[in-house]
Write a protein that holds these residues in place. Structure first.
Motif, PDB file in Angstrom:
ATOM      1  N   MET A   1     -26.849 -21.263  51.884  1.00 15.02           N
ATOM      2  CA  MET A   1     -28.119 -20.773  52.439  1.00 15.02           C
ATOM      3  C   MET A   1     -28.103 -20.937  53.947  1.00 15.02           C
ATOM      4  SD  MET A   1     -31.049 -19.442  51.623  1.00 15.02           S
ATOM      5  CE  MET A   1     -32.694 -19.196  52.312  1.00 15.02           C
ATOM      6  N   ILE A   2     -28.434 -19.876  54.675  1.00 14.73           N
ATOM      7  CA  ILE A   2     -28.446 -19.916  56.131  1.00 14.73           C
ATOM      8  C   ILE A   2     -29.538 -20.863  56.621  1.00 14.73           C
ATOM      9  CG2 ILE A   2     -28.837 -18.569  58.228  1.00 14.73           C
ATOM     10  CD1 ILE A   2     -26.215 -17.925  56.937  1.00 14.73           C
ATOM     11  N   GLN A   3     -29.147 -21.723  57.560  1.00 14.34           N
ATOM     12  CA  GLN A   3     -30.132 -22.591  58.172  1.00 14.34           C
ATOM     13  C   GLN A   3     -31.044 -21.776  59.088  1.00 14.34           C
ATOM     14  OE1 GLN A   3     -27.944 -25.545  60.325  1.00 14.34           O
ATOM     15  NE2 GLN A   3     -26.940 -26.369  58.513  1.00 14.34           N
ATOM     16  N   THR A   4     -32.093 -22.434  59.594  1.00 17.14           N
ATOM     17  CA  THR A   4     -32.956 -21.775  60.558  1.00 17.14           C
ATOM     18  C   THR A   4     -32.145 -21.428  61.799  1.00 17.14           C
ATOM     19  OG1 THR A   4     -34.863 -23.031  59.769  1.00 17.14           O
ATOM     20  CG2 THR A   4     -35.039 -22.024  61.949  1.00 17.14           C
ATOM     21  N   ILE A   5     -32.287 -20.201  62.283  1.00 13.26           N
ATOM     22  CA  ILE A   5     -31.534 -19.762  63.449  1.00 13.26           C
ATOM     23  C   ILE A   5     -32.101 -20.439  64.697  1.00 13.26           C
ATOM     24  CG2 ILE A   5     -30.914 -17.766  64.879  1.00 13.26           C
ATOM     25  CD1 ILE A   5     -31.119 -16.059  62.309  1.00 13.26           C
ATOM     26  N   PRO A   6     -31.266 -21.087  65.510  1.00  8.73           N
ATOM     27  CA  PRO A   6     -31.770 -21.726  66.730  1.00  8.73           C
ATOM     28  C   PRO A   6     -32.308 -20.686  67.708  1.00  8.73           C
ATOM     29  CG  PRO A   6     -29.372 -21.700  66.719  1.00  8.73           C
ATOM     30  CD  PRO A   6     -29.807 -21.231  65.366  1.00  8.73           C
ATOM     31  N   GLN A   7     -33.237 -21.100  68.541  1.00 12.28           N
ATOM     32  CA  GLN A   7     -33.841 -20.189  69.501  1.00 12.28           C
ATOM     33  C   GLN A   7     -33.649 -20.679  70.931  1.00 12.28           C
ATOM     34  OE1 GLN A   7     -37.961 -19.688  68.083  1.00 12.28           O
ATOM     35  NE2 GLN A   7     -37.312 -17.730  67.227  1.00 12.28           N
ATOM     36  N   THR A   8     -33.679 -19.725  71.846  1.00 19.04           N
ATOM     37  CA  THR A   8     -33.616 -20.016  73.278  1.00 19.04           C
ATOM     38  C   THR A   8     -34.953 -19.644  73.894  1.00 19.04           C
ATOM     39  OG1 THR A   8     -31.228 -19.666  73.446  1.00 19.04           O
ATOM     40  CG2 THR A   8     -32.518 -19.352  75.459  1.00 19.04           C
ATOM     41  N   ASN A   9     -35.505 -20.537  74.683  1.00 17.85           N
ATOM     42  CA  ASN A   9     -36.793 -20.284  75.319  1.00 17.85           C
ATOM     43  C   ASN A   9     -36.617 -19.503  76.615  1.00 17.85           C
ATOM     44  OD1 ASN A   9     -38.338 -21.738  73.379  1.00 17.85           O
ATOM     45  ND2 ASN A   9     -37.791 -23.665  74.377  1.00 17.85           N
ATOM     46  N   PHE A  10     -37.539 -18.567  76.848  1.00 16.61           N
ATOM     47  CA  PHE A  10     -37.594 -17.824  78.103  1.00 16.61           C
ATOM     48  C   PHE A  10     -38.572 -18.497  79.055  1.00 16.61           C
ATOM     49  CE2 PHE A  10     -36.595 -13.512  75.863  1.00 16.61           C
ATOM     50  CZ  PHE A  10     -35.245 -13.783  75.906  1.00 16.61           C
ATOM     51  N   HIS A  11     -38.384 -18.270  80.341  1.00 19.41           N
ATOM     52  CA  HIS A  11     -39.299 -18.871  81.313  1.00 19.41           C
ATOM     53  C   HIS A  11     -40.677 -18.210  81.313  1.00 19.41           C
ATOM     54  CE1 HIS A  11     -38.950 -15.523  84.155  1.00 19.41           C
ATOM     55  NE2 HIS A  11     -37.637 -15.664  84.185  1.00 19.41           N
ATOM     56  N   ASP A  12     -40.835 -17.078  80.600  1.00 20.50           N
ATOM     57  CA  ASP A  12     -42.152 -16.433  80.518  1.00 20.50           C
ATOM     58  C   ASP A  12     -42.957 -16.911  79.316  1.00 20.50           C
ATOM     59  OD1 ASP A  12     -40.929 -15.181  78.370  1.00 20.50           O
ATOM     60  OD2 ASP A  12     -41.143 -13.138  79.141  1.00 20.50           O
ATOM     61  N   GLY A  13     -42.430 -17.893  78.595  1.00 18.38           N
ATOM     62  CA  GLY A  13     -43.143 -18.454  77.450  1.00 18.38           C
ATOM     63  C   GLY A  13     -42.731 -17.886  76.112  1.00 18.38           C
ATOM     64  N   ASN A  14     -41.909 -16.848  76.115  1.00 22.88           N
ATOM     65  CA  ASN A  14     -41.419 -16.259  74.869  1.00 22.88           C
ATOM     66  C   ASN A  14     -40.071 -16.873  74.504  1.00 22.88           C
ATOM     67  OD1 ASN A  14     -43.620 -14.305  74.547  1.00 22.88           O
ATOM     68  ND2 ASN A  14     -42.765 -13.334  76.376  1.00 22.88           N
ATOM     69  N   CYS A  15     -39.512 -16.455  73.379  1.00 19.46           N
ATOM     70  CA  CYS A  15     -38.222 -17.006  72.959  1.00 19.46           C
ATOM     71  C   CYS A  15     -37.435 -15.944  72.195  1.00 19.46           C
ATOM     72  CB  CYS A  15     -38.410 -18.256  72.105  1.00 19.46           C
ATOM     73  SG  CYS A  15     -39.355 -17.994  70.594  1.00 19.46           S
ATOM     74  N   ILE A  16     -36.146 -16.227  71.997  1.00 13.68           N
ATOM     75  CA  ILE A  16     -35.235 -15.285  71.353  1.00 13.68           C
ATOM     76  C   ILE A  16     -34.308 -16.054  70.423  1.00 13.68           C
ATOM     77  CG2 ILE A  16     -33.564 -15.479  73.255  1.00 13.68           C
ATOM     78  CD1 ILE A  16     -32.867 -12.529  72.872  1.00 13.68           C
ATOM     79  N   ASP A  17     -33.982 -15.478  69.270  1.00 17.50           N
ATOM     80  CA  ASP A  17     -32.984 -16.083  68.397  1.00 17.50           C
ATOM     81  C   ASP A  17     -31.652 -16.155  69.139  1.00 17.50           C
ATOM     82  OD1 ASP A  17     -34.801 -16.294  66.365  1.00 17.50           O
ATOM     83  OD2 ASP A  17     -33.787 -14.907  65.003  1.00 17.50           O
TER      84      ASP A  17
END
Length: 280
Positions: A1-17
């Motif tokens: 089972m795939i674990q939760t995908i880590p995310q990277t935070n953006f400096h504008d307050g949003n984030c991306i897988d």
């Protein structure tokens, strides 16, 4: 089972897988099928571009996936011939229409193209698109340190991310250090190198054997360990899943040191140099 995908935070307050699915050199029809498979496998970050010619297919796959739009992160890009303030605004509208969406999560300038002298005006258009909520976050691809500084000097807004060729033969250490200093995320395209040479490198194969992993998983895990966002591409079912499972592979310091030793400097580059490239 795939674990939760880590995310990277953006400096504008949003984030991306931190790991996504790229569709460069995939036809529109094949992109619809492949993106559907990627979403089923667990990917929630899809990377396309106007020049790829498959925004329609990507949009259809997302619409038909049964997954709420808000759970899928979509990136597309303005192409070189569409640079300039007004042309960029029009290009973004056309991309949204092809995707069948009211907004994208990330809109990027695809190449610097310094000889054109249009990247600052293009960046100003991206800022406007963000204000109009047609692009949640905005960034660049294939930009140099100097050009990113120029964007900031003219607008006071830094890109949230720079998507650029990065792999163990060409790790972009200086660029990544600058980006880290200024809160700009680093995203690796062509993360597995070119022509299969990297995936048959004895150093990569030795680490793969040690961890009972594939060579591709080792390279993807290296990108993740550096903190980079990575978008490996495959249209093969097993490799789509295998690439995502790389998030479960943890390399140790010895592994990372060995892979870091593959750096070939400028000789490792396989694509055009953003500082001098000029093409339609």
């Amino acid at each position: 089972m795939i674990q939760t995908i880590p995310q990277t935070n953006f400096h504008d307050g949003n984030c991306i897988d931190q790991i996504g699915y790229g569709v460069w050199k995939v036809s529109d029809t094949d992109a619809e099928i492949a993106v559907g498979k990627a979403l089923k496998a667990g990917y929630r970050h899809i990377d396309t571009a106007r020049i790829y010619g498959n925004e329609d297919g990507v949009g259809r796959a997302i619409a038909n996936s049964g997954i709420p739009r808000g759970e899928i992160f979509v990136t597309t890009k303005v192409w070189n011939s569409d640079q300039g303030y007004d042309k960029t605004l029009a290009a973004a509208e056309a991309s949204l229409e092809r995707l069948g969406m009211g907004h994208v999560d990330l809109y990027l300038i695809h190449w610097l193209q310094p000889q054109r002298g249009t990247y600052v005006d293009t960046w100003k258009a991206l800022i406007q698109l963000q204000k109009e909520e047609k692009a949640t976050s905005i960034g660049v691809c294939n930009f140099t340190i100097e050009a990113m500084e120029e964007l900031y000097e003219h607008t006071g807004v830094r890109p949230v991310i720079n998507q650029v060729e990065t792999h163990p033969y060409f790790p972009q250490a200086e660029l990544r250090a600058y980006e880290a200093k200024h809160g700009i995320a680093h995203e690796s395209w062509s993360p597995l190198g070119h022509g299969g040479k990297l995936l048959t490198d004895p150093v990569i194969l030795a680490v793969a054997q040690k961890h009972e992993a594939s060579a591709a998983q080792v390279v993807i895990a290296w990108h993740l360990a550096l903190g980079s966002v990575v978008i490996p591409k495959s249209v093969t079912d097993s490799r789509i899943i295998e690439n995502l499972e790389a998030i479960e592979l943890k390399l140790d310091d010895e592994d990372l040191a060995a892979i870091n030793g593959l750096d070939r400097g400028p000789e490792g580059r396989i694509s055009a140099d953003p500082a001098t490239s000029d093409f339609e």
